[in-house]
Scaffold this active site. Structure first.
Site, PDB file in Angstrom:
ATOM      1  CB  SER A   1      -0.942  -0.098   0.982  1.00  0.00           C
ATOM      2  OG  SER A   1      -0.081  -0.364   2.572  1.00  0.00           O
TER       3      SER A   1
ATOM      4  CG  HIS B   1      -3.748  -1.360  -2.533  1.00  0.00           C
ATOM      5  ND1 HIS B   1      -3.769   0.285  -2.181  1.00  0.00           N
ATOM      6  CD2 HIS B   1      -3.535  -1.544  -1.116  1.00  0.00           C
ATOM      7  CE1 HIS B   1      -4.043   0.388  -1.047  1.00  0.00           C
ATOM      8  NE2 HIS B   1      -3.685  -0.653  -0.397  1.00  0.00           N
TER       9      HIS B   1
ATOM     10  CE  LYS C   1      -7.213  -0.323   0.175  1.00  0.00           C
ATOM     11  NZ  LYS C   1      -8.356  -0.396   1.315  1.00  0.00           N
TER      12      LYS C   1
END
Length: 401
Positions: free
Chosen positions: A182, A210, A242
């Site tokens: 991250s 991610h 995300k």
């Protein structure tokens, strides 16, 4: 003896953090328009959002959420195991399992809760949990909560990971890693780690918060990009907040794993289910992420454009093929000053400082989105050029907290 006052102790710790330029501060965002944010009297072009595919304000997600809220209301009113598990949740779990190539999926209210739940349910005292030093804090906290022995290997160091697993060959073992890290944006050596876990008979877990939506065929994530199946990686966690532009998280894997988590994962059992309207919006996002491949293509083109420009300017950019592009500046003071200078030019980029990253490795964490345009990237590069940034002296590696 006088008993220490906990609030006074915290106040002292906060003051120490302020003196070290490490104090975290809240910023209130008044309005969002794609990559543009309004805060107070400022209109800022944001490069710190995790909305990688630009879906957070998509009309179809908004429409799905509104329709479901009209039919089902706002809150789910209960935990999944009481009466909070609605049709929207079940449909989303089925779609997530199919997308990621897993037998089943289980929704959690946040990624933090998902990782706490998985590790607490699977591990016990006497077990071993091996983790990359730069893993997200919730993976580390989950291992500590479980009571297992936590061993942390230097970032992406395969030899060290192998030594740590081999050191206790009789203990049940789990190896956990971020798929995409991250704060650094790089991808873990997933194939090598899968092979190591197979040799050592250790369970392999990947947090792909991610990577989902960004990498792999139809955006199925880092494991898809590495051609790793459920057999190779039985434990996949990823988030909905995300690339999918929503909120929440899920764990996917074999049916036996999911059934076990329903029985033993305390953060699942004792938490109110996410709003069904949010699950309906997330289902729409899953479908769009798969069908609109142009979003990943545009994001990849913007990443390449930014990296070319950064190389031409000699910026201290870390190696990353993901939407996370860290500019390594070293000291917290340098990172904070750079972020403030960019803000004066109308750009919002977050300065990441210890303890989120190791001491001496403060950086600007630049994130790109399919919502950006080439002109936005060029504007960022132009602003960065005015800062005359240089690479920091090499700092010793440390813990990520």
């Amino acid at each position: 003896m006088q008993r220490p006052d906990l609030l006074e102790r915290m106040a002292v710790q906060t003051a120490e953090r302020k003196r070290a330029n490490l104090l975290r501060r809240l910023r209130t965002i008044d309005h969002v328009d794609g990559p543009w944010l309004e805060s107070g009297s400022q209109r800022l072009l944001s490069f710190c959002s995790n909305d990688y595919l630009g879906l957070a304000q998509h009309p179809q997600l908004i429409g799905a959420l509104i329709r479901a809220a009209r039919e089902e209301g706002v809150g789910s009113t209960s935990a999944h195991l009481i009466c909070g598990h609605r049709t929207a949740h079940a449909e989303l779990e089925e779609a997530l399992a199919a997308w990621t190539g897993r037998e089943r999926a289980l929704l959690f209210s946040t990624g933090y809760l998902a990782n706490l739940g998985v590790l607490q349910a699977l591990l016990a005292r006497g077990d071993v949990c091996v983790q990359d030093k730069l893993n997200h804090a919730c993976l580390l906290d989950g291992a500590k909560l479980s009571g297992a022995e936590l061993k942390r290997y230097p970032h992406a160091d395969m030899a060290a990971a192998a030594r740590q697993l081999a050191a206790n060959p009789d203990a049940a073992a789990l190896l956990a890693t971020d798929g995409v890290f991250s704060m650094d944006g790089d991808v873990a050596p997933l194939c090598e780690l899968a092979q190591l876990c197979a040799r050592e008979r250790a369970t392999f877990m990947v947090d792909d918060a991610h990577g989902l939506g960004v990498f792999g065929e139809h955006g199925a994530g880092s494991l898809s990009a590495a051609n790793l199946s459920q057999h190779d990686v039985p434990l996949l966690m990823a988030t909905l907040g995300k690339a999918l532009g929503c909120s929440g998280a899920f764990v996917a894997g074999p049916a036996a794993l999911i059934e076990g988590l329903i029985q033993f994962a305390r953060p699942y059992i004792y938490t109110t289910a996410m709003p069904p309207a949010l699950a309906a919006a997330a289902l729409e996002a899953v479908q769009l992420a798969q069908s609109e491949g142009w979003r990943r293509e545009k994001l990849a083109a913007l990443i390449a454009r930014f990296r070319r420009g950064a190389a031409e300017l000699g910026l201290p950019l870390a190696a990353s093929a993901s939407a996370i592009q860290p500019l390594l500046l070293g000291s917290a003071e340098a990172a904070l000053a750079a972020a403030q200078a960019l803000e004066r030019q109308g750009l919002l980029v977050t300065a990441i400082r210890p303890p989120t990253v190791p001491a001496g490795q403060a950086r600007l964490r630049i994130t790109l989105s399919a919502a950006h345009e080439e002109a936005h990237v060029d504007r960022l590069l132009g602003a960065l050029e005015t800062l005359h940034l240089t690479a920091p002296r090499k700092a010793p590696s440390g813990d990520h907290v």
